[in-house]
Design a protein around this motif. Structure first.
Motif, short mmCIF file in Angstrom:
data_model
loop_
_atom_site.label_atom_id
_atom_site.label_comp_id
_atom_site.label_asym_id
_atom_site.label_seq_id
_atom_site.Cartn_x
_atom_site.Cartn_y
_atom_site.Cartn_z
N GLY A 236 15.90 0.92 -42.70
CA GLY A 236 15.41 1.90 -43.59
C GLY A 236 13.95 1.52 -43.97
O GLY A 236 13.38 0.87 -43.09
N ILE A 238 10.41 3.73 -45.24
CA ILE A 238 9.64 4.98 -45.26
C ILE A 238 8.28 5.31 -44.13
O ILE A 238 7.54 4.12 -44.13
CB ILE A 238 9.13 5.50 -46.54
N THR A 265 13.39 7.47 -43.09
CA THR A 265 12.56 8.72 -43.62
C THR A 265 11.17 8.80 -43.24
O THR A 265 10.40 7.92 -43.27
CB THR A 265 12.74 8.58 -45.20
N ASP A 296 15.54 12.45 -40.53
CA ASP A 296 15.38 12.35 -41.98
C ASP A 296 13.76 12.69 -42.31
O ASP A 296 13.26 11.90 -42.59
CB ASP A 296 16.01 11.07 -42.63
N ARG A 485 14.24 10.16 -55.02
CA ARG A 485 15.28 10.03 -53.74
C ARG A 485 14.62 9.68 -52.66
O ARG A 485 15.15 8.86 -51.58
CB ARG A 485 16.15 11.33 -53.76
N GLY A 488 13.39 6.24 -52.51
CA GLY A 488 14.92 5.31 -52.48
C GLY A 488 14.63 4.41 -54.10
O GLY A 488 14.78 3.26 -53.97
N PRO A 490 16.68 5.06 -57.10
CA PRO A 490 17.73 5.82 -58.00
C PRO A 490 17.67 5.39 -59.49
O PRO A 490 18.32 6.24 -59.92
CB PRO A 490 18.99 5.02 -57.36
N THR A 565 11.23 0.63 -52.51
CA THR A 565 12.48 1.14 -51.92
C THR A 565 13.21 0.02 -51.57
O THR A 565 14.44 0.38 -51.50
CB THR A 565 12.02 1.87 -50.76
N GLY A 568 15.45 -0.46 -54.79
CA GLY A 568 15.46 0.67 -55.74
C GLY A 568 15.37 0.31 -57.23
O GLY A 568 15.75 1.31 -57.84
#
Length: 571
Positions: A236, A238, A265, A296, A485, A488, A490, A565, A568
């Protein structure tokens, strides 16, 4: 229940896409506890939101507040317009990791790449860090009114590992690539979102202090692919990738490869809606193809009715053209000499290309002179375009512009509108695409000729209140829930029980700002000035349950947190 705060009788637009409803919101310990009729519930403080919209705070994914947070904890004008969380380290530029002997060099870089004044950085930054984890701990410790998240910027990383000359002149060795992967792991362990990179070659107005390309622009792209492996290993993160200049440079394949290698992402920069062009449709079609392939990828838009005010002493947007970059690279005396030079003026005539110039915001002859700065022969022509002044005075456009510079001793001020975003019937459908991110203030950067933090205010009034492109429910999902979102996070971006109480409260009918002219504020370290846009009708902004703005005025609480992230949630 005894609450810290109750917001009563507001029209709640919660960011989830659900229909607006009249309700109270209870807040305790920085979190939303309940939404509904709170009846006789008691609270330390009550806000009457009757007749007002209560919505989630804005999340601004593209800012450069890495420096400004040290002297402006409210991150104005982004915080002024309802943003409650911002991301820094964008474009691969930043201040960590940094060896002590390179601090001055980094500040010089940021003055040229992002137009953050060197003296403000020198006076305002304490430089208590070297490594990226130390930078994150420093951000965490700073009293700030907004939440912050940070990418690891690739240029400081390359310079830290390779040295500045090597980073600009050769590929990294395998040992250096291994070290950069290790440092990215270390940075993400400390909460970094991932990494940010610009790869645009020499056709880029984000240059080093001496006008030469930044390391990442001329690096082997394998340096970025090397780092993408880290996100694959971690499962994971970004990547923010500035690889696309509409009509000038298309390296979208790099974004796709970064997404493929990393499995993570990727935020592609940038999509613009340009009149008489279908380039934005090309990007949307590419996004759809990437989604079908399981990649993504999102794209960051430049979408608000922005404008630029500048003198040639502080303007760099036109550096996409070598003929103008040759001017920008000069000191004031050198600029004045070129402005007088018949040879240079002929070079402008020979090399002037409307296409790249349009990318810089507008075309050369459409600059509007708003202040002749005492140049008597041009004072009567204020608020006319260069082309109009040329027609009035019988000069060529080129001679008119440079005659104004000479007569005003380079002090004349010009403005231009952002050509590519003024038709809501073109912009609205682009922003409605599920993988297009709204806004992007560039907050903290380019402070001498632009301020972009008003983009959320502009989109609400332009696309939701004054046109039928978006409902309020849709626009708040776009400017708050979607970026939460993507990052990341939430527990942010929507108003639901348990989430952080990051909230904006506004009068929809009165919401607005002064469009077309900036305010000048002398509030940088040392009394230097910057451009600013205030807000009307935004009654309250809350961050983690504390009121940080009232009617656009910063308040004392500084409840902002470092967010990541990785978990979160607030760290």
């Amino acid at each position: 229940m005894d609450l810290d705060l109750i917001i009563r009788n507001g029209t709640v637009v919660d960011g989830t896409g659900a229909d607006r409803r009249r309700a109270d919101i209870g807040v305790k310990d920085g979190r939303i506890t309940e939404i509904g009729d709170l009846g006789d519930a008691r609270a330390t403080r009550t806000v009457d939101a009757d007749g007002l919209v209560v919505a989630p705070g804005v999340i601004d994914l593209h800012t450069h507040y890495d420096g400004q947070v040290h002297w402006d904890p409210h991150l104005t004008n982004t915080g002024t317009h309802g943003a409650t969380t911002v991301a820094v380290g964008n474009c691969g530029f930043g201040f960590a990791p940094c060896k002590p002997e390179m601090r001055d060099r980094y500040m010089q870089m940021m003055e040229r790449t992002e137009q953050i004044p060197y003296e403000a950085l020198r006076q305002g930054m304490p430089w208590k860090w070297e490594t990226f984890p130390e930078w994150m701990e420093h951000l965490r410790s700073l009293p700030k009114a907004l939440n912050m998240a940070s990418f690891l910027p690739i240029n400081p990383l390359m310079i830290y590992v390779m040295g500045i000359e090597a980073a600009k002149s050769r590929p990294a060795t395998e040992d250096e690539r291994a070290e950069m992967r290790r440092l990215l792991h270390e940075a993400m362990d400390a909460g970094a979102l991932g990494f940010a990179v610009t790869w645009l070659g020499e056709m880029n107005n984000h240059t080093d202090f001496d006008g030469s390309p930044m390391p990442s622009d001329i690096m082997e792209i394998e340096e970025a692919y090397n780092l993408a492996q880290v996100l694959r290993e971690r499962g994971g993160g970004i990547i923010q990738a500035n690889t696309d200049i509409p009509m000038l440079r298309n390296r979208r394949d790099v974004c796709a490869e970064l997404a493929h290698i990393s499995g993570a992402t990727v935020i592609h920069n940038v999509i613009m809606v340009v009149p008489d062009s279908t380039v934005h449709l090309d990007v949307l079609a590419w996004l759809d193809e990437c989604t079908e392939e399981g990649l993504d990828i999102y794209t960051q838009s430049i979408a608000s009715r922005g404008w630029t005010e500048f003198t040639v002493l502080n303007y760099t947007s036109w550096d996409v053209l070598p003929v103008f970059k040759a001017f920008t690279d000069q000191d004031p005396d050198g600029k004045a000499a070129l402005a007088r030079s018949p040879e240079y003026r002929q070079r402008v005539v020979d090399e002037y290309d409307f296409g790249p110039q349009q990318h810089a915001g507008t075309r050369f002859h459409e600059f509007t002179m708003i202040d002749a700065a005492g140049a008597a022969e041009f004072t009567a022509h204020e608020n006319k375009t260069v082309a109009e002044i040329a027609a009035d005075t019988g000069r060529s456009v080129t001679d008119t512009f440079y005659d104004i510079l000479v007569a005003s001793k380079l002090q004349a001020q010009f403005t231009h509108l952002t050509r590519f975003v003024y038709d809501e019937k073109l912009v609205g459908p682009v922003l409605q695409h599920p993988r297009v991110l709204a806004g992007g203030s560039d907050g903290g950067a380019h402070v001498k000729f632009v301020a972009g933090g008003q983009w959320p205010t502009d989109l609400i009034i332009w696309l939701a209140r004054d046109s039928d492109q978006f409902t309020l429910e849709e626009i708040h999902a776009k400017i708050s829930a979607l970026p939460a979102r993507v990052l990341g996070l939430p527990d942010r971006g929507t108003l639901v029980p348990g989430n952080a109480a990051d909230i904006m409260i506004y009068d929809l009918d009165e919401l607005g700002y002064q469009h077309g002219r900036y305010e000048v504020r002398h509030d940088l370290p040392g009394g230097d000035w910057r451009k600013f846009v205030d807000v009307r009708g935004l009654r309250y902004v809350l961050v983690n349950g504390e009121i940080t703005f009232v009617d656009g005025v910063p308040q004392d609480p500084r409840p902002g947190a470092l967010v990541t992230t990785a978990v979160g949630a607030t760290t």
